[in-house]
Design an enzyme around this catalytic site. Structure first.
Site, mmCIF file in Angstrom:
data_model
loop_
_atom_site.group_PDB
_atom_site.id
_atom_site.type_symbol
_atom_site.label_atom_id
_atom_site.label_comp_id
_atom_site.label_asym_id
_atom_site.label_seq_id
_atom_site.Cartn_x
_atom_site.Cartn_y
_atom_site.Cartn_z
ATOM 1 N N ARG A 104 -16.585 6.448 -3.283
ATOM 2 C CA ARG A 104 -17.101 6.383 -4.558
ATOM 3 C C ARG A 104 -18.494 5.664 -5.064
ATOM 4 O O ARG A 104 -19.124 6.055 -5.787
ATOM 5 C CB ARG A 104 -15.777 5.605 -5.598
ATOM 6 C CG ARG A 104 -14.686 6.508 -5.847
ATOM 7 C CD ARG A 104 -13.578 5.925 -6.696
ATOM 8 N NE ARG A 104 -12.563 6.954 -7.023
ATOM 9 C CZ ARG A 104 -11.559 6.349 -6.920
ATOM 10 N NH1 ARG A 104 -10.777 5.351 -6.862
ATOM 11 N NH2 ARG A 104 -10.509 7.269 -7.325
ATOM 12 N N HIS A 117 -9.311 11.397 -5.953
ATOM 13 C CA HIS A 117 -8.196 11.059 -6.080
ATOM 14 C C HIS A 117 -7.371 10.624 -4.923
ATOM 15 O O HIS A 117 -7.405 11.428 -4.001
ATOM 16 C CB HIS A 117 -7.278 11.920 -7.104
ATOM 17 C CG HIS A 117 -5.978 11.751 -7.279
ATOM 18 N ND1 HIS A 117 -5.608 10.954 -8.359
ATOM 19 C CD2 HIS A 117 -5.003 12.052 -6.472
ATOM 20 C CE1 HIS A 117 -4.165 10.804 -8.080
ATOM 21 N NE2 HIS A 117 -3.724 11.554 -7.210
#
Length: 141
Positions: A104, A117
């Protein structure tokens, strides 16, 4: 150490940036094996079902809209402590708070468009894997 399986989704923002391979290589470098994978464009109904646990949350509609905005790369990762290992590789939900070198931190733009996810527990991992892959479509390696 337990061998686990976990679901990983490379979200529409990361797919659009053409970084699927870079993200997958991080999983493999960390000792996780991909035992199932597919590129899919979720329908609204599929996204609503998958994220139904968040149905009453204020961000639900935006999450669903984002997840159907483009294709996603769905994969099952297998390895020792795969759930925790995947979550460590992903980094914090908010990329601004994610540790340098995490997926991320390197590939996400915002808390909404946050690249990936990952399942958060063994029970959710089992349910999420079953949502996308029938048992015959997951292969031991």
């Amino acid at each position: 150490m337990a061998i686990e399986r976990t679901l990983s989704i490379i979200k529409p923002d990361a797919v659009a940036k053409n970084v699927i391979g870079k993200i997958v290589s991080r999983f493999e470098a960390a000792g996780l094996k991909i035992v199932a994978a597919k590129l899919v464009h979720l329908s609204r109904n599929e996204a609503e079902q998958f994220y139904s646990v968040h149905k009453e949350r204020p961000f639900f509609k935006d999450l669903v809209d984002f997840m159907i905005s483009g294709p996603v790369f769905v994969q099952v990762l297998e390895g020792e402590n795969a759930i925790a290992k995947n979550r460590d590789l992903m980094g914090a939900t908010d990329p601004k708070k994610a540790a340098p070198g995490t997926i991320r931190a390197d590939f996400a733009d915002s808390i909404d468009a946050n690249a990936v996810h990952g399942s958060d527990a063994p029970e959710t991992a089992a349910n999420e894997v079953a949502f996308f892959f029938a048992g015959l479509n997951v292969y031991a390696r």
